[in-house]
Design a protein around this motif. Structure first.
Motif, PDB file in Angstrom:
ATOM      1  N   PHE A  35      33.350  42.346  76.873  1.00 23.80           N
ATOM      2  CA  PHE A  35      33.985  42.449  78.143  1.00 23.80           C
ATOM      3  C   PHE A  35      33.265  41.807  79.106  1.00 23.80           C
ATOM      4  N   THR A  36      31.884  41.970  79.101  1.00 24.34           N
ATOM      5  CA  THR A  36      30.835  41.105  80.121  1.00 24.34           C
ATOM      6  C   THR A  36      31.427  39.633  79.973  1.00 24.34           C
ATOM      7  N   GLY A  37      31.672  39.178  78.923  1.00 24.35           N
ATOM      8  CA  GLY A  37      31.926  37.788  78.613  1.00 24.35           C
ATOM      9  C   GLY A  37      33.156  37.151  79.271  1.00 24.35           C
ATOM     10  N   LEU A  38      34.247  38.208  79.206  1.00 26.37           N
ATOM     11  CA  LEU A  38      35.669  37.875  79.723  1.00 26.37           C
ATOM     12  C   LEU A  38      35.326  37.939  81.123  1.00 26.37           C
ATOM     13  N   ILE A  39      34.583  39.067  81.949  1.00 24.90           N
ATOM     14  CA  ILE A  39      34.469  39.006  83.042  1.00 24.90           C
ATOM     15  C   ILE A  39      33.813  37.751  83.796  1.00 24.90           C
ATOM     16  N   LEU A  40      32.840  37.384  83.108  1.00 20.65           N
ATOM     17  CA  LEU A  40      32.136  36.286  83.767  1.00 20.65           C
ATOM     18  C   LEU A  40      33.012  35.117  83.527  1.00 20.65           C
ATOM     19  N   ASN A  41      33.745  34.834  82.282  1.00 19.25           N
ATOM     20  CA  ASN A  41      34.639  33.729  82.292  1.00 19.25           C
ATOM     21  C   ASN A  41      35.715  33.651  83.170  1.00 19.25           C
ATOM     22  N   SER A  42      36.359  34.594  83.883  1.00 15.77           N
ATOM     23  CA  SER A  42      37.134  34.891  84.879  1.00 15.77           C
ATOM     24  C   SER A  42      36.876  34.226  86.281  1.00 15.77           C
ATOM     25  N   TYR A  43      35.325  34.212  86.278  1.00 16.41           N
ATOM     26  CA  TYR A  43      34.936  33.959  87.641  1.00 16.41           C
ATOM     27  C   TYR A  43      34.013  32.698  87.781  1.00 16.41           C
ATOM     28  N   GLU A  44      33.794  32.290  86.463  1.00 14.98           N
ATOM     29  CA  GLU A  44      32.842  31.082  86.298  1.00 14.98           C
ATOM     30  C   GLU A  44      33.188  29.889  86.869  1.00 14.98           C
ATOM     31  N   ALA A  45      34.489  29.577  87.296  1.00 11.60           N
ATOM     32  CA  ALA A  45      34.862  28.223  87.768  1.00 11.60           C
ATOM     33  C   ALA A  45      34.678  28.334  89.305  1.00 11.60           C
ATOM     34  N   GLN A  46      34.368  29.682  89.936  1.00  6.85           N
ATOM     35  CA  GLN A  46      34.441  29.818  91.427  1.00  6.85           C
ATOM     36  C   GLN A  46      32.786  29.872  91.591  1.00  6.85           C
ATOM     37  N   LEU A  47      31.815  29.964  90.599  1.00  4.96           N
ATOM     38  CA  LEU A  47      30.404  30.271  90.815  1.00  4.96           C
ATOM     39  C   LEU A  47      29.709  28.750  90.676  1.00  4.96           C
ATOM     40  N   SER A  48      28.608  28.617  91.470  1.00  4.13           N
ATOM     41  CA  SER A  48      27.858  27.331  90.945  1.00  4.13           C
ATOM     42  C   SER A  48      27.051  27.361  90.062  1.00  4.13           C
ATOM     43  N   THR A  49      26.530  26.397  89.627  1.00 10.20           N
ATOM     44  CA  THR A  49      25.571  26.437  88.165  1.00 10.20           C
ATOM     45  C   THR A  49      24.468  27.404  88.421  1.00 10.20           C
ATOM     46  N   CYS A  50      23.649  27.299  89.795  1.00  7.94           N
ATOM     47  CA  CYS A  50      22.585  28.122  90.108  1.00  7.94           C
ATOM     48  C   CYS A  50      23.090  29.546  90.067  1.00  7.94           C
ATOM     49  N   LEU A  51      24.204  30.010  90.578  1.00 10.03           N
ATOM     50  CA  LEU A  51      24.581  31.318  90.687  1.00 10.03           C
ATOM     51  C   LEU A  51      24.872  31.800  88.890  1.00 10.03           C
ATOM     52  N   VAL A  52      25.406  30.964  88.407  1.00  9.31           N
ATOM     53  CA  VAL A  52      25.747  31.393  86.686  1.00  9.31           C
ATOM     54  C   VAL A  52      24.412  31.645  86.169  1.00  9.31           C
TER      55      VAL A  52
END
Length: 554
Positions: free
Chosen positions: A397-414
């Motif tokens: 579930f954590t991975g699904l949440i992160l995948n949903s927002y990953e495109a909107q986050l910069s590399t340093c935030l990820v």
């Protein structure tokens, strides 16, 4: 050099003499030791290098060996014997008096003496050993025939005490080798609660044989005790206690104790009952010894008796021992009739079992009743696999949440996500362990939930603020300036720090609340411990972080 050593010893400087002697060969030191008197020998040998002294001892006769070993303190003797091989130690043991043999013989030496059938040394040695230490020797004995020989060497009462302390597997092996007469003799020496414990852990074939060798009265008591729930006080109590009547005199009480004490598990506390077995009070051995012999028991007994019911949870009974420092606790039925007592050794076993079980659950495993080295690989797999599957699926579930927002986050935030999740999991684990321990110790109850929440909230605010400040400074000065990593501007660092702050607060509250809620719905609080809480906190922390980062930066 020998003259210098003698001169230093005469000047009462054994440490300096030993420093010179440590440069000698073993043969040279052996010759030197033969010329020392007994007083100087003891003081001098204490200062010698243990490795050198061990080699030298093998060159000396038995008389001189005895003098040297007898003059060493236990810690010094242990160091010297550790430098010897097992075979050399056994050779020395055969020529030593029993008081020295007891000090130097360990499990390995005992097993070699058994293999060599050296009963002349073995029998008196085992007869003086403690039952717990003997049980460890039995556990190291591989062949069943040797196990039986070892057991038959022991005196009857010591054999029974040792049998109680043995591992279940060893008990089973031994029972299969004992004759019916020998098994009956062992059972006659056991206290009833120990017999019940034995029956609960043994397979049906062994139980049938044990019951067959018990008399009808014992079988009746065993069947009665087996009716109690496994986690109740009734399941761990013993009926072997001293009871007195209030009309007895102190002299009568002593006579009753002398007549019946041999079959009782404890005589330090005696319980006063009426003719219907209702508990009226108690007297201790100290009370009896300090009273006049013609005083009535009713005049010296303590009437305010703390007791437990047969259906009381055994963990609660064990905590009573911890709270009051009792040696025994009376167990009564709902009509207040005294049916048994729980002794302090049984209470300590309960606490050990419960703590072991809690530790397993804290690590998301099913508890095992066997020692680690005796637990099969399949059992380890079975106790761990279900929880690992549950936690693995929870982590998706954590991975699904992160995948949903990953495109909107910069590399340093990820890159900051593992730090946020790890800190949140650690924060929740700290709170949960503290609360679980307090619940198990009876320091807090479910009604204290809001007091716990208020305390953890204030702690979380302080901890979160401290971590947020450290995180902000680290991202700006170390990652941004010192390491010249791209993207760690002040606004990005501020968002990460705020997310960390919020995560710590939420994690502390979740970690504090879940064990209490579990207790409220009658679950073991340890079940919702570290891994389970970490999974929840991971999902919550990622959601918080993504919302803050997107809401403020994007």
């Amino acid at each position: 050099m020998e003259m210098e050593i003698f001169a230093l010893l005469n000047a009462n400087e054994p440490a300096e003499a030993a420093a010179l002697a440590n440069k000698l060969e073993a043969q040279e030191l052996a010759a030197l030791l033969q010329n020392l008197d007994e007083t100087a020998l003891a003081v001098f040998c204490r200062e010698l290098d243990s490795d050198l002294l061990a080699d030298t001892l093998l060159l000396l006769d038995a008389t001189l060996q005895e003098k040297i070993l007898g003059g060493l303190r236990d810690d010094e003797l242990e160091k010297v014997m550790d430098e010897m091989s097992v075979d050399d130690t056994v050779d020395i043991i055969e020529d030593m008096p029993q008081e020295i043999v007891r000090r130097i013989a360990e499990t390995d030496e005992i097993l070699i003496l058994l293999e060599e059938r050296n009963y002349g040394v073995l029998k008196p040695l085992l007869s003086d050993m403690n039952a717990i230490d003997l049980a460890k020797v039995f556990e190291e004995t591989e062949r069943d025939t040797d196990l039986l020989i070892l057991f038959r060497i022991l005196p009857k009462d010591l054999a029974a005490e040792t049998f109680v302390e043995m591992d279940n597997d060893v008990q089973k092996r031994l029972i299969n080798k004992l004759s019916d007469r020998e098994l009956k003799a062992v059972l006659n020496e056991l206290f009833l609660d120990d017999t019940v414990d034995l029956i609960e852990e043994m397979p049906a074939s062994v139980v049938k044989r044990v019951l067959a060798q018990s008399d009808s009265e014992t079988r009746a008591y065993i069947n009665e005790m087996l009716k109690y729930p496994r986690d109740s006080a009734g399941s761990i109590m013993t009926i072997e206690f001293v009871s007195l009547l209030p009309t007895m005199t102190v002299e009568d009480a002593f006579e009753r104790i002398r007549r019946t004490a041999i079959d009782k598990e404890t005589i330090y506390t005696c319980y006063v009952i009426d003719p219907t077995n209702k508990i009226l009070g108690l007297v201790t051995a100290k009370d009896l010894m300090l009273a006049q012999k013609d005083e009535l028991i009713s005049e010296i007994m303590e009437e305010n008796v703390i007791y437990a019911y047969t259906e009381t949870d055994k963990e609660e009974v064990a905590r009573t021992f911890s709270d009051y420092g009792f040696l025994a606790l009376p167990i009564v039925d709902r009509e207040m009739r005294l049916v048994g007592i729980v002794t302090v050794d049984d209470a300590m076993e309960v606490l050990q079992e419960e703590h072991t079980e809690d530790i397993a659950k804290l690590a998301a495993m099913a508890p095992s009743e066997k020692p680690y080295l005796k637990t099969s690989v399949f059992s380890l797999w079975r106790s761990r696999v279900l929880w690992l599957i549950i936690l693995m699926l929870g982590s998706t579930f954590t991975g699904l949440i992160l995948n949903s927002y990953e495109a909107q986050l910069s590399t340093c935030l990820v890159a900051c996500v593992p730090m946020i999740m790890g800190t949140g999991g650690n924060s929740g684990a700290q709170a949960s362990v503290t609360v679980i321990r307090s619940l198990s110790m009876g320091e807090i109850e479910t009604k204290d939930v809001w007091r716990v929440v208020w305390k953890e909230l204030r702690a979380a605010l302080l901890l979160g603020l401290t971590l947020a400040i450290v995180c902000f400074l680290k991202l700006i000065f170390i990652d941004g300036m010192l390491l010249s990593m791209q993207g760690y501007t002040w606004d990005v660092s501020l968002v990460v720090s705020l997310a960390l702050y919020a995560t710590v607060i939420v994690a502390k509250l979740v970690g504090a609340l879940l064990p209490i809620l579990a207790k409220l719905i009658r679950l073991d609080p340890a079940v919702v411990a570290n891994p389970f809480i970490t999974t929840i906190v991971d999902a919550v922390s990622v959601i918080l972080f993504c919302y803050l980062a997107i809401g403020i930066l994007v």
